[in-house]
Design a protein around this motif. Structure first.
Motif, PDB file in Angstrom:
ATOM      1  N   LYS A 162       0.837  -1.189   0.000  1.00 27.13           N
ATOM      2  CA  LYS A 162       0.000   0.000   0.000  1.00 27.13           C
ATOM      3  C   LYS A 162       0.877   1.247   0.000  1.00 27.13           C
ATOM      4  CE  LYS A 162      -3.932  -2.130   2.360  1.00 27.13           C
ATOM      5  NZ  LYS A 162      -4.820  -2.121   3.556  1.00 27.13           N
ATOM      6  N   ILE A 163       0.601   2.165  -0.927  1.00 26.28           N
ATOM      7  CA  ILE A 163       1.398   3.384  -1.018  1.00 26.28           C
ATOM      8  C   ILE A 163       0.541   4.630  -0.832  1.00 26.28           C
ATOM      9  CG2 ILE A 163       3.133   2.335  -2.517  1.00 26.28           C
ATOM     10  CD1 ILE A 163       1.787   3.827  -4.877  1.00 26.28           C
ATOM     11  N   THR A 164      -0.735   4.450  -0.525  1.00 26.78           N
ATOM     12  CA  THR A 164      -1.629   5.588  -0.343  1.00 26.78           C
ATOM     13  C   THR A 164      -1.104   6.489   0.766  1.00 26.78           C
ATOM     14  OG1 THR A 164      -3.411   4.022  -0.793  1.00 26.78           O
ATOM     15  CG2 THR A 164      -4.050   6.241  -0.148  1.00 26.78           C
ATOM     16  N   GLY A 165      -0.855   7.748   0.421  1.00 29.44           N
ATOM     17  CA  GLY A 165      -0.485   8.731   1.440  1.00 29.44           C
ATOM     18  C   GLY A 165       0.990   8.844   1.757  1.00 29.44           C
ATOM     19  N   ILE A 166       1.857   7.986   1.203  1.00 29.78           N
ATOM     20  CA  ILE A 166       3.281   8.136   1.507  1.00 29.78           C
ATOM     21  C   ILE A 166       3.859   9.303   0.707  1.00 29.78           C
ATOM     22  CG2 ILE A 166       3.421   5.659   1.972  1.00 29.78           C
ATOM     23  CD1 ILE A 166       5.159   5.378  -0.508  1.00 29.78           C
ATOM     24  N   LYS A 167       4.960   9.854   1.160  1.00 26.46           N
ATOM     25  CA  LYS A 167       5.510  11.075   0.574  1.00 26.46           C
ATOM     26  C   LYS A 167       5.961  10.852  -0.875  1.00 26.46           C
ATOM     27  CE  LYS A 167       6.951  13.032   4.984  1.00 26.46           C
ATOM     28  NZ  LYS A 167       8.090  13.551   5.802  1.00 26.46           N
ATOM     29  N   PRO A 168       5.841  11.908  -1.717  1.00 24.49           N
ATOM     30  CA  PRO A 168       6.182  11.749  -3.143  1.00 24.49           C
ATOM     31  C   PRO A 168       7.577  11.207  -3.398  1.00 24.49           C
ATOM     32  CG  PRO A 168       4.972  13.793  -2.824  1.00 24.49           C
ATOM     33  CD  PRO A 168       5.226  13.232  -1.443  1.00 24.49           C
ATOM     34  N   HIS A 169       8.580  11.639  -2.637  1.00 22.67           N
ATOM     35  CA  HIS A 169       9.936  11.132  -2.897  1.00 22.67           C
ATOM     36  C   HIS A 169      10.051   9.653  -2.541  1.00 22.67           C
ATOM     37  CE1 HIS A 169      10.504  11.982   1.441  1.00 22.67           C
ATOM     38  NE2 HIS A 169      11.492  11.105   1.381  1.00 22.67           N
ATOM     39  N   LYS A 170       9.225   9.195  -1.611  1.00 18.76           N
ATOM     40  CA  LYS A 170       9.206   7.772  -1.288  1.00 18.76           C
ATOM     41  C   LYS A 170       8.546   6.970  -2.408  1.00 18.76           C
ATOM     42  CE  LYS A 170      11.125   7.837   2.814  1.00 18.76           C
ATOM     43  NZ  LYS A 170      12.425   7.154   3.063  1.00 18.76           N
ATOM     44  N   ILE A 171       7.561   7.601  -3.075  1.00 20.75           N
ATOM     45  CA  ILE A 171       6.940   6.965  -4.244  1.00 20.75           C
ATOM     46  C   ILE A 171       8.007   6.720  -5.312  1.00 20.75           C
ATOM     47  CG2 ILE A 171       5.276   7.284  -6.115  1.00 20.75           C
ATOM     48  CD1 ILE A 171       3.792   6.920  -3.570  1.00 20.75           C
ATOM     49  N   THR A 172       8.843   7.737  -5.543  1.00 29.73           N
ATOM     50  CA  THR A 172       9.932   7.595  -6.518  1.00 29.73           C
ATOM     51  C   THR A 172      10.905   6.511  -6.093  1.00 29.73           C
ATOM     52  OG1 THR A 172       9.754   9.936  -7.108  1.00 29.73           O
ATOM     53  CG2 THR A 172      11.779   8.810  -7.722  1.00 29.73           C
ATOM     54  N   ASP A 173      11.261   6.494  -4.811  1.00 34.71           N
ATOM     55  CA  ASP A 173      12.197   5.486  -4.308  1.00 34.71           C
ATOM     56  C   ASP A 173      11.660   4.076  -4.518  1.00 34.71           C
ATOM     57  OD1 ASP A 173      13.901   7.482  -3.511  1.00 34.71           O
ATOM     58  OD2 ASP A 173      13.320   7.423  -1.399  1.00 34.71           O
ATOM     59  N   LYS A 174      10.345   3.910  -4.431  1.00 40.13           N
ATOM     60  CA  LYS A 174       9.740   2.592  -4.594  1.00 40.13           C
ATOM     61  C   LYS A 174       9.734   2.142  -6.060  1.00 40.13           C
ATOM     62  CE  LYS A 174       6.798   2.141  -0.516  1.00 40.13           C
ATOM     63  NZ  LYS A 174       7.293   0.790  -0.160  1.00 40.13           N
ATOM     64  N   GLY A 175       9.835   3.114  -6.999  1.00 36.94           N
ATOM     65  CA  GLY A 175       9.929   2.726  -8.403  1.00 36.94           C
ATOM     66  C   GLY A 175       8.853   3.280  -9.307  1.00 36.94           C
ATOM     67  N   ILE A 176       8.247   4.404  -8.927  1.00 37.11           N
ATOM     68  CA  ILE A 176       7.252   5.066  -9.784  1.00 37.11           C
ATOM     69  C   ILE A 176       7.779   6.442 -10.148  1.00 37.11           C
ATOM     70  CG2 ILE A 176       4.895   5.946  -9.971  1.00 37.11           C
ATOM     71  CD1 ILE A 176       4.026   3.919  -7.896  1.00 37.11           C
ATOM     72  N   CYS A 177       7.781   6.760 -11.428  1.00 36.44           N
ATOM     73  CA  CYS A 177       8.196   8.085 -11.864  1.00 36.44           C
ATOM     74  C   CYS A 177       7.256   8.546 -12.967  1.00 36.44           C
ATOM     75  CB  CYS A 177       9.648   8.074 -12.352  1.00 36.44           C
ATOM     76  SG  CYS A 177      10.373   9.731 -12.425  1.00 36.44           S
ATOM     77  N   ARG A 178       7.190   9.878 -13.180  1.00 38.27           N
ATOM     78  CA  ARG A 178       6.227  10.422 -14.132  1.00 38.27           C
ATOM     79  C   ARG A 178       6.810  11.575 -14.927  1.00 38.27           C
ATOM     80  NH1 ARG A 178       1.585  14.103 -11.455  1.00 38.27           N
ATOM     81  NH2 ARG A 178       1.235  14.419 -13.682  1.00 38.27           N
ATOM     82  N   THR A 179       6.138  11.867 -16.044  1.00 37.21           N
ATOM     83  CA  THR A 179       6.342  13.115 -16.767  1.00 37.21           C
ATOM     84  C   THR A 179       5.059  13.936 -16.621  1.00 37.21           C
ATOM     85  OG1 THR A 179       5.496  12.253 -18.873  1.00 37.21           O
ATOM     86  CG2 THR A 179       7.855  11.973 -18.431  1.00 37.21           C
ATOM     87  N   PHE A 180       5.074  15.159 -17.151  1.00 36.19           N
ATOM     88  CA  PHE A 180       3.957  16.076 -16.962  1.00 36.19           C
ATOM     89  C   PHE A 180       3.409  16.564 -18.300  1.00 36.19           C
ATOM     90  CE2 PHE A 180       6.382  16.135 -13.094  1.00 36.19           C
ATOM     91  CZ  PHE A 180       5.437  16.237 -12.087  1.00 36.19           C
ATOM     92  N   GLN A 181       2.160  17.054 -18.265  1.00 33.83           N
ATOM     93  CA  GLN A 181       1.561  17.638 -19.473  1.00 33.83           C
ATOM     94  C   GLN A 181       2.427  18.770 -19.990  1.00 33.83           C
ATOM     95  OE1 GLN A 181      -2.470  18.944 -19.005  1.00 33.83           O
ATOM     96  NE2 GLN A 181      -3.206  16.966 -18.279  1.00 33.83           N
ATOM     97  N   ASN A 182       2.805  19.668 -19.097  1.00 37.12           N
ATOM     98  CA  ASN A 182       3.664  20.795 -19.452  1.00 37.12           C
ATOM     99  C   ASN A 182       5.106  20.419 -19.143  1.00 37.12           C
ATOM    100  OD1 ASN A 182       1.379  22.465 -20.059  1.00 37.12           O
ATOM    101  ND2 ASN A 182       1.096  22.770 -17.862  1.00 37.12           N
ATOM    102  N   ILE A 183       5.976  20.604 -20.124  1.00 36.81           N
ATOM    103  CA  ILE A 183       7.378  20.210 -19.978  1.00 36.81           C
ATOM    104  C   ILE A 183       7.995  20.912 -18.777  1.00 36.81           C
ATOM    105  CG2 ILE A 183       9.648  20.312 -21.059  1.00 36.81           C
ATOM    106  CD1 ILE A 183       8.233  20.024 -23.756  1.00 36.81           C
TER     107      ILE A 183
END
Length: 257
Positions: free
Chosen positions: A65-86
């Motif tokens: 479960k990753i609901t509510g964990i800090k964004p940098h921890k999300i990245t550490d777990k292996g999820i990364c994203r790009t954005f609509q606006n560069i």
């Protein structure tokens, strides 16, 4: 199962951006999240990466479960994203932008950084080699010393993907990567995302370019007014009357093929 979205709802005051949305993504898939503007797609991305929390529901990544964990921890777990606006660092080179993306992979502490220990230097060199390899992957190796702001629009989009890949994600979230691209750039993007998939990375894609989506995705979820309208293979979505009417309009049926 890489990602499981379970009964996610998000309210902003009296406005419901998402209502009881659920879907799951299997390892190695390219999974599309589509729908009209305002359907809640980017809101879902923001919730997955915890840029803001859901009103209700839960998210699991690789069964944790990753609901509510800090964004940098999300990245550490292996999820990364790009954005609509560069969102590149315009005054940094292409190589430097990718190196920034790999910062989460640095394990050396403050002591090692201050005293430039051998292990810290070796780690930096490995990161630099990886960054150069990723620039080659996205077709930008000859531009590694160019400022990001001087790259063409399609090149900047590819650089964003390289920077995201530098964090070594297991799941890559792409938010409208083909937006503003011409036909040639879109074709290049198709082959790039397939290369990403071939590296064993699962992809969750938001995109309005329907020919690209239907050619690229293994499965799709369709959102409309914040609710899940349909889910299935591209062929199933193409033949779903509710999707055609709500998303494209019946008179534009041919555009989804």
């Amino acid at each position: 199962m890489v990602l499981t979205i379970k009964n996610i709802s998000k309210n902003f005051g009296g406005i419901s951006a998402l209502t009881d949305v659920s879907f799951s993504i299997h390892e190695g898939e390219i999974f599309g999240l589509i729908g009209p503007n305002g359907a809640g797609k980017t809101t879902m991305f923001n919730i997955i990466t915890n840029m803001f929390p859901p009103t209700s529901g839960e998210i699991s990544f690789l069964e944790d479960k990753i609901t509510g964990i800090k964004p940098h921890k999300i990245t550490d777990k292996g999820i990364c994203r790009t954005f609509q606006n560069i969102r590149l660092f315009s005054q940094m080179t292409a190589l430097e932008n990718v190196l920034v993306g790999g910062h989460s992979q640095i394990k050396s502490g403050v002591f090692s950084g201050v005293f430039r220990t051998k292990s810290q230097r070796d780690e930096e060199e490995r990161l630099r080699v990886t960054a150069k390899e990723l620039l080659e992957l996205v077709g930008l190796s000859i531009y590694e010393e160019d400022m990001a702001e001087n790259l063409a629009y399609g090149q900047q989009r590819r650089l964003e993907i390289a920077r995201a890949l530098a964090s070594n994600p297991k799941l890559l979230l792409l938010d409208e990567p083909a937006a503003g691209m011409n036909e040639t750039e879109t074709d290049d993007l198709f082959y790039l995302i397939k290369k990403v998939q071939a590296r064993g990375i699962t992809v969750l894609l938001i995109e309005h370019d329907m020919p690209l989506v239907m050619k690229l995705c293994d499965r799709l979820t369709v959102l409309n007014f914040g609710k899940k309208l349909a889910e299935g293979t591209p062929e199933e979505i193409q033949n779903n009357k509710a999707v055609i009417e709500a998303y494209l309009g019946s008179e534009e049926e041919d555009h989804i093929a």
